[in-house]
Design an enzyme around this catalytic site. Sequence first.
Site, short mmCIF file in Angstrom:
data_model
loop_
_atom_site.label_atom_id
_atom_site.label_comp_id
_atom_site.label_asym_id
_atom_site.label_seq_id
_atom_site.Cartn_x
_atom_site.Cartn_y
_atom_site.Cartn_z
N PRO A 32 47.99 33.45 38.99
CG PRO A 32 47.01 34.99 37.52
CD PRO A 32 48.13 33.99 37.64
CG LEU A 33 46.07 29.95 41.10
CD1 LEU A 33 46.82 28.88 41.90
CD2 LEU A 33 45.42 29.34 39.88
CD GLN A 119 45.07 38.48 37.73
OE1 GLN A 119 44.13 38.18 38.46
NE2 GLN A 119 45.36 37.80 36.63
N GLY A 207 43.74 40.87 32.03
CA GLY A 207 43.13 41.24 30.74
C GLY A 207 42.54 40.03 30.04
CE1 TYR A 211 35.65 37.50 35.89
CE2 TYR A 211 37.72 36.48 35.25
CZ TYR A 211 36.49 36.41 35.87
OH TYR A 211 36.08 35.24 36.46
NE ARG A 258 47.14 34.53 33.53
CZ ARG A 258 46.55 33.40 33.93
NH1 ARG A 258 45.34 33.42 34.44
NH2 ARG A 258 47.19 32.25 33.85
NE ARG A 300 45.06 23.35 19.48
CZ ARG A 300 45.75 24.40 19.07
NH1 ARG A 300 46.58 25.02 19.88
NH2 ARG A 300 45.62 24.84 17.84
N GLY A 341 47.54 24.11 31.05
CA GLY A 341 47.74 22.72 30.67
C GLY A 341 49.15 22.20 30.84
NE ARG A 363 44.58 23.02 35.76
CZ ARG A 363 44.33 22.46 34.59
NH1 ARG A 363 43.32 21.66 34.45
NH2 ARG A 363 45.10 22.71 33.55
C1 PHB Z 1 39.84 33.45 36.05
O1 PHB Z 1 40.57 34.42 36.05
O2 PHB Z 1 39.84 32.67 35.13
C2 PHB Z 1 38.93 33.22 37.15
C3 PHB Z 1 38.77 34.19 38.13
C4 PHB Z 1 37.87 33.96 39.15
C5 PHB Z 1 37.17 32.76 39.21
C6 PHB Z 1 37.36 31.80 38.24
C7 PHB Z 1 38.25 32.04 37.21
O3 PHB Z 1 36.32 32.53 40.22
#
Ligand code: PHB
Length: 411
Positions: A32-33, A119, A207, A211, A258, A300, A341, A363
């Site tokens: 989820p990004l 998500q 989760g 947040y 998550r 980590r 990672g 990424r």
């Molecule tokens: C994340 O879930 O880690 C997250 C969500 C929104 C963002 C950056 C990170 O802008």
Amino acid sequence: MVQPKNADSKIFSQLRIANGDIKLNHRIILAPLTRNRNVPCIPKDPLEPVRTWCPDEVVVEYYRQRTTEGGLLVSEGINPNQQGGGMPGTPGLWLPEHIAGWKKVVDAVHAKGGYIYCQLWHQGRTTIEHMTGMCTVSPSGVAWNDPEELYPYPVKGCRGEGESLKLADYTSIEMTVDMIKDTISDFCEAARRAVEECGFDGVEVHGANGYLPEQFLSDNTNLRTDHYGGTPQKACNFSLELMEGLAGTVGQQKVAIRLSPFGMYNQIRGTKRMETFTHLCRQLKSRLPNMSYASFIEPRYEQVFSANEKDAFLRSWGLASVDLSIFRKILGSTPFLTAGGWNDTNVRGLVESSQYDAVVMGRWFTSNPDLPQRLLEGRPLRQYERERFYGPFQDRERGYTDYDPWCQNES
Ligand code: PHB
């Protein structure tokens, strides 16, 4: 570097999730990004500022590109309600435009034979009222502990237009029990829309990463002494009621979570990590035995601190050599996903180790839409461009949908 081919790797074997209902053809999952590429939902009242965004064809194309036959994608964080969002370019799931946009995304993924989970992401104390038009809520009204940290986007449609505001000047309010129940109900309604109206294959609760659910789990952001806080066990009640509510709405086999038990993002500094997260997992296993999957962020992995700084934190908690195996053991046969990672080298042997069932990659999946194929064939990965991760941008496609699949001449 060209890596050996991975066709024999268990990462390319089938995996059943959703209590056996979904058969994945491989175990490389799109993370989820948040990419802030959604378009404004124009408010009915022209005097109201834009406070939510929805997917359009560019977003559809992003998910389509990353779909493989029998592969799983997890959507970017989608806000269940206005109060849990407000970050520019990030989507929701309560307006007809949201539903129509997400249905197009889901249809595109299904047309290529893939699966996609929605998500659900509530920002809790990490948003500000200027963005949502509503008060900001969290388990307790704890001020942001860095007095200088700015909300990362300039505010609009209010005094201070164009300025960045200090988070510490806009402390969230403590949720009443009614607000907690209403928020869970908003999550459930969003899950229903996701599954019934958009066709998502399941929902994943965000989760992790500081947040709303993690704000309840952490004793620096949850100072309550009622049913929702005061002990590690009570701190889990919000997440557990939420997961049970979702299971009652869409079926427990369609619900996932998550978690980042060792995370520090968004100022999470919980002191009772093992007690809290082992209790949470034991309860999840007993209340939702057929849950779809659990997705964990590696101890980590760190978004803010350096590797050395993170190690120092882990050591200070007496957890220098911690790994996720305790949660794996508690969750037993529930599919267990890892994120944080992983790359084309260290992903090899990951499923063979029996510590994990699948890997969630972000990424590298951004700059390599054909990531599973590249890993299968041992092709080099294209470097990602971090500065193009988080929009909004005028040229939304750049660093989002303009990465080609592998070709012979790739430099
Ligand atoms: C994340 O879930 O880690 C997250 C969500 C929104 C963002 C950056 C990170 O802008």
